[in-house]
Design an enzyme around this catalytic site. Structure first.
Site, short mmCIF file in Angstrom:
data_model
loop_
_atom_site.label_atom_id
_atom_site.label_comp_id
_atom_site.label_asym_id
_atom_site.label_seq_id
_atom_site.Cartn_x
_atom_site.Cartn_y
_atom_site.Cartn_z
CG HIS A 116 39.47 50.60 39.87
ND1 HIS A 116 40.04 50.44 38.64
CD2 HIS A 116 40.45 51.11 40.66
CE1 HIS A 116 41.31 50.82 38.67
NE2 HIS A 116 41.59 51.23 39.88
CD GLN B 78 47.58 52.85 47.65
OE1 GLN B 78 48.37 53.36 46.88
NE2 GLN B 78 46.40 52.42 47.28
CG LEU C 149 37.72 53.78 37.07
CD1 LEU C 149 36.39 54.44 37.47
CD2 LEU C 149 38.63 53.66 38.29
P1 AMP Z 1 44.67 52.58 41.32
O1 AMP Z 1 43.69 53.19 40.38
O2 AMP Z 1 45.48 51.48 40.72
O3 AMP Z 1 45.46 53.60 42.07
O4 AMP Z 1 43.80 51.83 42.43
C1 AMP Z 1 42.79 52.50 43.15
C2 AMP Z 1 42.25 51.59 44.22
O5 AMP Z 1 41.76 50.40 43.62
C3 AMP Z 1 43.32 51.15 45.22
O6 AMP Z 1 42.75 51.12 46.52
C4 AMP Z 1 43.67 49.77 44.75
O7 AMP Z 1 44.17 48.94 45.77
C5 AMP Z 1 42.34 49.28 44.24
N1 AMP Z 1 42.49 48.19 43.28
C6 AMP Z 1 43.23 48.19 42.15
N2 AMP Z 1 43.16 46.98 41.54
C7 AMP Z 1 42.36 46.21 42.33
C8 AMP Z 1 41.92 44.85 42.24
N3 AMP Z 1 42.28 44.05 41.25
N4 AMP Z 1 41.09 44.39 43.21
C9 AMP Z 1 40.73 45.20 44.25
N5 AMP Z 1 41.11 46.48 44.37
C10 AMP Z 1 41.92 46.98 43.43
#
Ligand code: AMP
Length: 297
Positions: free
Chosen positions: A52, A171, A48
């Protein structure tokens, strides 16, 4: 059910409950449902970062003092292709728990593989309209894995709302459609993308980049900004913007454009002419690392 360390001066805001069993999570979810509590859910694959944390802050704000915030950390094998980075995807359970505690998360849900996917698991959820292009075309099977795991997580957490990041725009659209089509009683909230100082979208995968690759990776954001500036002056043919993006990416020694698309943000259908309101998304390999980004033009 285990409990994380109790920091000195323990109070509710710095205490995160760790749950690993689906049945225990469902029991909590049902208890909260009976008590009429808002349950805000943030699904993640862990490692994270502040991107996140932005989703968690939004969740905390929407949940209010009486609501509950659940963050799941599960590196979902079914959304990775056979040649992708599942085995080396970064993991840091302790760091993740610390970040959740600081963000005022109530429950850290980290289910195990055996329970998520028993050996005879044989069901999938597939969205069939919005999941076809862009990430769906570049990563066959990816969205089938995503919708299947999110449906399972919704059934485990029983949230009233779930927060996703705009960084994964397609997504979020696919999940919103799945949620509506399958009548999950869950409100889908999309929070803005958080970026580094040079504009690179925060991502767990940024960890793979060498210092030189890290500098080159800023080209994704620069390409979007260039398109935003062009479209602010007058409508521009998508083909022209595509060419310009390809040129910018090619100027980086270790970068390779996977795709760039200009599309309607509701239908995800490609447009021939980009104008304010059109969405731009791109995927770029920097070395072996595949990065994505998107924004409204
Ligand atoms: P992940 O752990 O990469 O699967 O991401 C989990 C959630 O966090 C998903 O809804 C992503 O779109 C969101 N997320 C990942 N990186 C970012 C970011 N830089 N800004 C905002 N949300 C993010």
């Amino acid at each position: 059910m285990e409990w994380s360390c109790r920091p000195a001066g323990f109070d509710q805001d710095c205490f995160v409950r760790i749950v690993s069993k689906i049945s225990a999570m469902q029991q909590l979810g049902r208890q909260w449902q009976r008590a009429g509590k808002a349950v805000l859910f943030v699904p993640t694959m862990g490692f994270l970062h502040r991107g996140h944390a932005g989703l968690m802050e939004r969740a905390r704000q929407l949940a209010g003092r009486n609501g509950r915030v659940v963050v799941s950390v599960y590196v979902n094998p079914t959304q990775f292709g056979p040649k992708e980075d599942f085995a080396r995807y970064p993991r840091d359970a302790k760091g993740d728990q610390r970040l959740c505690r600081a963000a005022g998360v109530d429950v850290f849900f980290a289910p195990g593989d055996a329970e998520m996917y028993p050996a005879d698991f044989s069901t999938a959820v597939q969205e069939e309209k919005l999941a076809g292009g862009m990430e769906g075309a570049a990563r066959p099977g990816h969205f089938r894995g995503v919708t299947t795991i999110v449906a399972k997580l919704f059934n485990a957490v029983l949230p009233t709302a779930a927060v996703f990041g705009a960084k994964d725009f397609q997504q979020a659209a696919v999940i919103r459609r799945m949620t509506r089509d399958l009548n999950f009683p869950v409100k889908i909230v999309v929070a803005p993308t958080r970026r580094e100082a040079d504009g690179l979208a925060m991502s767990s995968r940024n960890k793979y980049l060498s210092p030189s690759q890290r500098e080159q990776a800023a080209v994704l954001r620069r390409a979007i900004e260039r398109a935003q500036e062009a479209v602010a002056r007058r409508p521009v043919a998508a083909a022209q913007l595509r060419l310009e993006t390809a040129r910018m990416v090619a100027a980086q020694p270790e970068a390779r454009l996977d795709y760039v698309e200009f599309f309607d943000p509701q239908t995800l259908e490609p447009v021939r002419t980009a104008r304010p309101g059109t969405r731009m998304a791109l995927a770029v390999y920097v070395g072996r690392t595949r990065l994505i980004d998107n924004d409204e033009l």
